[in-house]
Design a protein around this motif. Structure first.
Motif, mmCIF file in Angstrom:
data_model
loop_
_atom_site.group_PDB
_atom_site.id
_atom_site.type_symbol
_atom_site.label_atom_id
_atom_site.label_comp_id
_atom_site.label_asym_id
_atom_site.label_seq_id
_atom_site.Cartn_x
_atom_site.Cartn_y
_atom_site.Cartn_z
ATOM 1 N N PHE A 50 7.960 3.060 11.057
ATOM 2 C CA PHE A 50 7.329 3.448 9.784
ATOM 3 C C PHE A 50 6.702 4.821 9.988
ATOM 4 O O PHE A 50 5.585 4.929 10.478
ATOM 5 N N GLU A 79 5.358 4.134 14.772
ATOM 6 C CA GLU A 79 5.787 5.274 13.952
ATOM 7 C C GLU A 79 7.293 5.498 14.011
ATOM 8 O O GLU A 79 7.838 6.209 13.177
ATOM 9 N N THR A 137 -3.098 0.969 11.609
ATOM 10 C CA THR A 137 -3.036 0.932 10.142
ATOM 11 C C THR A 137 -2.128 -0.182 9.653
ATOM 12 O O THR A 137 -2.441 -0.902 8.698
ATOM 13 N N PHE A 138 -0.979 -0.357 10.324
ATOM 14 C CA PHE A 138 -0.041 -1.409 9.955
ATOM 15 C C PHE A 138 -0.680 -2.800 10.119
ATOM 16 O O PHE A 138 -0.575 -3.654 9.231
ATOM 17 N N LYS A 157 0.834 -1.197 0.000
ATOM 18 C CA LYS A 157 0.000 0.000 0.000
ATOM 19 C C LYS A 157 0.869 1.246 0.000
ATOM 20 O O LYS A 157 1.893 1.300 0.683
ATOM 21 N N LEU A 204 4.684 0.764 1.622
ATOM 22 C CA LEU A 204 4.965 -0.440 2.412
ATOM 23 C C LEU A 204 4.683 -1.659 1.552
ATOM 24 O O LEU A 204 3.597 -1.797 0.992
ATOM 25 N N ILE A 232 2.786 6.118 9.887
ATOM 26 C CA ILE A 232 1.896 4.956 9.796
ATOM 27 C C ILE A 232 1.618 4.445 11.208
ATOM 28 O O ILE A 232 2.547 4.057 11.928
ATOM 29 N N SER A 233 0.369 4.451 11.613
ATOM 30 C CA SER A 233 0.013 4.035 12.961
ATOM 31 C C SER A 233 0.051 2.520 13.096
ATOM 32 O O SER A 233 0.031 1.781 12.103
ATOM 33 N N PHE A 284 1.251 4.955 1.124
ATOM 34 C CA PHE A 284 0.786 5.932 2.100
ATOM 35 C C PHE A 284 1.409 7.293 1.772
ATOM 36 O O PHE A 284 2.410 7.351 1.043
ATOM 37 N N SER A 297 3.263 8.943 3.510
ATOM 38 C CA SER A 297 4.625 8.952 4.037
ATOM 39 C C SER A 297 5.541 7.922 3.379
ATOM 40 O O SER A 297 6.725 7.843 3.699
ATOM 41 N N TYR A 319 9.664 3.983 2.800
ATOM 42 C CA TYR A 319 9.250 4.698 4.001
ATOM 43 C C TYR A 319 10.478 5.193 4.778
ATOM 44 O O TYR A 319 11.602 4.716 4.582
#
Length: 337
Positions: free
Chosen positions: A323, A320, A330-331, A260, A267, A326-327, A262, A264, A287
């Motif tokens: 990554f 974070e 979310t991961f 995906k 991944l 990315i929370s 993001f 930022s 990332y």
């Protein structure tokens, strides 16, 4: 022949009852078991649950997932489906002869108006080239059962959604389901049966099988499970049909790619899953991070591939830092969905 109408609407309890009856009870004649359940997916004995089910959708909609003892493909049931099971001694019965065992059901449906219902292929029943019933067999020791589904008034859209899994980024060695055009039986029945409930349809099938006018006429053919029977059935639910290790841990080794983009960064996660556990994992992407993502890979290796296990092993780290942007939630969603 005897019959049982199970009251439970939980597929795990109903499959446990079926197994208990097969293993522990004896009858001098065959027995037919009928059961109706809330939305659920039942995968075959040799299937990979991860490859058959949209797990995110099932979780969101509270659709129960379990695995049965018999082979064959994945099926979706809801309160518009009637499941049946013929339980009998194996001696004298030809294991694998689905036509022989489904013929009484087909004959009953013909008498109810579904004139074109017929066996088509190895183990499925069709009307006008559309499948309405999937069937499977299981044998243990000197006994066996042949069970199947009867789609009376099933939510076909829900079925299509929960059984729809993208094969683009998943490679599995498990037995895969063959998707077919499906239909409900209800529109093909005589008009007097098109406004009845699923329970009334089950009752009518029972009457047809026993050539009776009312259930009261065959009261001596009805078998009632005891309180002790249900205690033993509940033990099977806990040990088998409600046990994630049975449902997911039986999956053969398979590979997944989760990718995906993001804001930022990208991944790209590559996983190997074996017996429901993460055998290996590598995380790629463009990332930014403060810490080495190999720490996350090490934590996840060996963990069960499910929400609770992954949340537990990642509980004490700041995602974070590994990554950026990315929370943890979310991961985890990317890892599992």
């Amino acid at each position: 022949m005897y019959y049982i109408h199970l009251d439970s609407k939980d597929i795990r309890e109903n499959l446990a009852a079926e197994q208990y009856i097969l293993n522990r009870l004896s009858f001098d004649e065959p027995l037919v078991l009928f059961y109706i359940q809330s939305p659920c997916v039942i995968i075959g004995r040799n299937q990979n649950a991860f490859a058959e089910i949209n797990r995110t959708y099932a979780r969101e909609k509270n659709i129960t997932v379990t695995r049965r003892q018999s082979g064959g493909g994945a099926v979706y049931d809801d309160l518009g489906n009637v499941s049946f099971s013929f339980i009998m001694n194996a001696a004298g019965n030809n294991f694998g002869d689905f036509k022989h065992f489904t013929q009484p059901i087909i004959d009953a449906l013909h008498r109810m108006g579904a004139a074109t219902a017929a066996m088509n292929g190895r183990n499925d029943l069709f009307i006008d080239d559309k499948k309405f019933s999937g069937n499977a067999m299981y044998k243990k020791g000197t006994k066996m059962y042949m069970h199947g589904t009867l789609m009376f008034d099933v939510n076909l859209q829900e079925m299509e959604t929960v059984l729809q899994v993208s094969e683009k980024k998943l490679e599995s060695k498990g037995t895969k389901s063959v998707r077919s055009h499906v239909t409900n039986i209800k529109p093909y029945l005589n008009k007097k049966y098109q406004k009845i409930t699923t329970e009334a349809f089950r009752d009518q099938l029972t009457l047809q099988l026993f050539s009776a006018a009312e259930l009261g006429d065959i009261q001596d053919r009805k078998y009632e499970l005891t309180a002790f029977d249900y205690q033993e059935i509940n033990k099977l639910v806990e040990k088998v049909y409600g046990n994630d290790q049975w449902i997911y841990g039986e999956a053969p080794e398979f590979s997944l790619q989760k990718e995906k983009k993001f804001p930022s960064g990208l991944l790209d996660i590559r996983l190997s899953i074996d017996k429901g556990k993460i055998k290996s994992i590598r995380i790629y992407g463009d990332y930014f991070s403060q810490k080495d993502s190999r720490d996350v890979e090490a934590l996840l290796t060996g963990a069960d591939y499910d929400d609770k296990s992954i949340e537990r092993v990642l509980a004490n780290i700041s995602m974070e830092e590994y990554f950026s942007g990315i929370s943890k939630e979310t991961f985890i969603r990317l890892l599992l969905d």
